[in-house]
Design a protein around this motif. Structure first.
Motif, PDB file in Angstrom:
ATOM      1  N   LYS A   1       0.948  -1.045   0.096  1.00  0.00           N
ATOM      2  CA  LYS A   1       0.089  -0.010  -0.022  1.00  0.00           C
ATOM      3  C   LYS A   1       1.015   1.113  -0.010  1.00  0.00           C
ATOM      4  N   GLN A   2       1.962   1.348   0.765  1.00  0.00           N
ATOM      5  CA  GLN A   2       2.900   2.456   0.775  1.00  0.00           C
ATOM      6  C   GLN A   2       3.544   2.845  -0.477  1.00  0.00           C
ATOM      7  N   VAL A   3       3.883   1.390  -1.227  1.00  0.00           N
ATOM      8  CA  VAL A   3       4.659   1.914  -2.442  1.00  0.00           C
ATOM      9  C   VAL A   3       3.480   2.348  -3.426  1.00  0.00           C
ATOM     10  N   ALA A   4       2.454   1.866  -3.379  1.00  0.00           N
ATOM     11  CA  ALA A   4       1.111   2.259  -4.329  1.00  0.00           C
ATOM     12  C   ALA A   4       1.065   3.766  -4.008  1.00  0.00           C
ATOM     13  N   GLN A   5       1.013   4.325  -2.566  1.00  0.00           N
ATOM     14  CA  GLN A   5       0.443   5.595  -2.429  1.00  0.00           C
ATOM     15  C   GLN A   5       1.872   6.358  -2.939  1.00  0.00           C
ATOM     16  N   GLN A   6       2.988   6.209  -2.635  1.00  0.00           N
ATOM     17  CA  GLN A   6       4.124   6.860  -3.115  1.00  0.00           C
ATOM     18  C   GLN A   6       4.137   7.033  -4.555  1.00  0.00           C
TER      19      GLN A   6
ATOM     20  N   GLU B   1      -3.468  25.761 -14.198  1.00  0.00           N
ATOM     21  CA  GLU B   1      -2.153  25.890 -13.705  1.00  0.00           C
ATOM     22  C   GLU B   1      -1.633  26.096 -12.466  1.00  0.00           C
ATOM     23  N   LEU B   2      -2.284  26.786 -11.807  1.00  0.00           N
ATOM     24  CA  LEU B   2      -1.905  27.049 -10.411  1.00  0.00           C
ATOM     25  C   LEU B   2      -2.037  25.797  -9.406  1.00  0.00           C
ATOM     26  N   ILE B   3      -3.134  24.882  -9.719  1.00  0.00           N
ATOM     27  CA  ILE B   3      -3.169  23.493  -9.301  1.00  0.00           C
ATOM     28  C   ILE B   3      -2.060  22.667  -9.238  1.00  0.00           C
ATOM     29  N   VAL B   4      -1.504  22.681 -10.688  1.00  0.00           N
ATOM     30  CA  VAL B   4      -0.360  21.791 -11.250  1.00  0.00           C
ATOM     31  C   VAL B   4       0.891  22.452 -10.396  1.00  0.00           C
ATOM     32  N   LYS B   5       1.023  23.643 -10.429  1.00  0.00           N
ATOM     33  CA  LYS B   5       2.327  24.249  -9.581  1.00  0.00           C
ATOM     34  C   LYS B   5       2.259  24.068  -8.494  1.00  0.00           C
ATOM     35  N   ALA B   6       0.977  23.927  -7.782  1.00  0.00           N
ATOM     36  CA  ALA B   6       1.062  23.741  -6.087  1.00  0.00           C
ATOM     37  C   ALA B   6       1.390  22.220  -5.855  1.00  0.00           C
ATOM     38  N   LEU B   7       0.614  21.268  -6.845  1.00  0.00           N
ATOM     39  CA  LEU B   7       1.043  19.974  -6.586  1.00  0.00           C
ATOM     40  C   LEU B   7       2.532  19.689  -6.766  1.00  0.00           C
ATOM     41  N   ARG B   8       3.056  20.153  -7.328  1.00  0.00           N
ATOM     42  CA  ARG B   8       4.493  19.970  -7.707  1.00  0.00           C
ATOM     43  C   ARG B   8       5.524  20.298  -6.179  1.00  0.00           C
ATOM     44  N   LYS B   9       4.904  21.227  -5.522  1.00  0.00           N
ATOM     45  CA  LYS B   9       5.734  21.778  -4.390  1.00  0.00           C
ATOM     46  C   LYS B   9       4.979  21.015  -3.160  1.00  0.00           C
ATOM     47  N   ASN B  10       3.928  20.218  -3.257  1.00  0.00           N
ATOM     48  CA  ASN B  10       3.094  19.743  -2.129  1.00  0.00           C
ATOM     49  C   ASN B  10       4.106  18.612  -1.561  1.00  0.00           C
ATOM     50  N   LYS B  11       4.210  18.893  -0.177  1.00  0.00           N
ATOM     51  CA  LYS B  11       4.746  17.961   0.583  1.00  0.00           C
ATOM     52  C   LYS B  11       3.986  16.893   1.534  1.00  0.00           C
ATOM     53  N   GLU B  12       2.556  17.458   1.517  1.00  0.00           N
ATOM     54  CA  GLU B  12       1.537  16.635   2.394  1.00  0.00           C
ATOM     55  C   GLU B  12       1.086  15.515   1.764  1.00  0.00           C
ATOM     56  N   ASN B  13       0.789  14.484   2.677  1.00  0.00           N
ATOM     57  CA  ASN B  13       0.142  13.071   1.970  1.00  0.00           C
ATOM     58  C   ASN B  13      -1.343  13.103   2.000  1.00  0.00           C
TER      59      ASN B  13
END
Length: 94
Positions: free
Chosen positions: A2-7, A38-50
């Motif tokens: 599960k953890q591998v799939a989530q990663q 465009e804003l969402i994609v930019k934010a997702l690339r920086k996202n560190k949250e799970n």
């Protein structure tokens, strides 16, 4: 496993393109403008949250709402839920 799939899913979120996001929004009938995408994609690339942890997903969506709108953050959450359901992993987002 599960953890591998989530990663893997988290990595895919970081690689999401505006075109991909627009296609998903059309497929699931979730309104997202190109500028929001465009804003969402930019934010997702920086996202560190799970996004698989309720608190992590909430923090991620709160940050997203701050740079777009609450409605857009809700749309992204709905899109995430629809994609998880389609791939049989909706229970990971509880």
């Amino acid at each position: 496993m599960k953890q591998v799939a989530q990663q893997f899913v988290m990595q895919k979120l970081k690689q999401l393109t505006v075109h991909d996001l627009m296609a998903y929004s059309k497929q699931y009938k979730i309104p997202i403008s190109k500028s929001e995408a465009e804003l969402i994609v930019k934010a997702l690339r920086k996202n560190k949250e799970n996004p698989f942890e309720p608190n992590g997903r909430k923090r991620m969506l709160t940050k997203l709402a701050a740079i777009t709108s609450k409605d857009t953050a809700r749309s992204v959450n709905r899109l995430l839920m629809e994609l998880a359901k389609e791939h049989g992993v909706a229970h990971w987002l509880k």
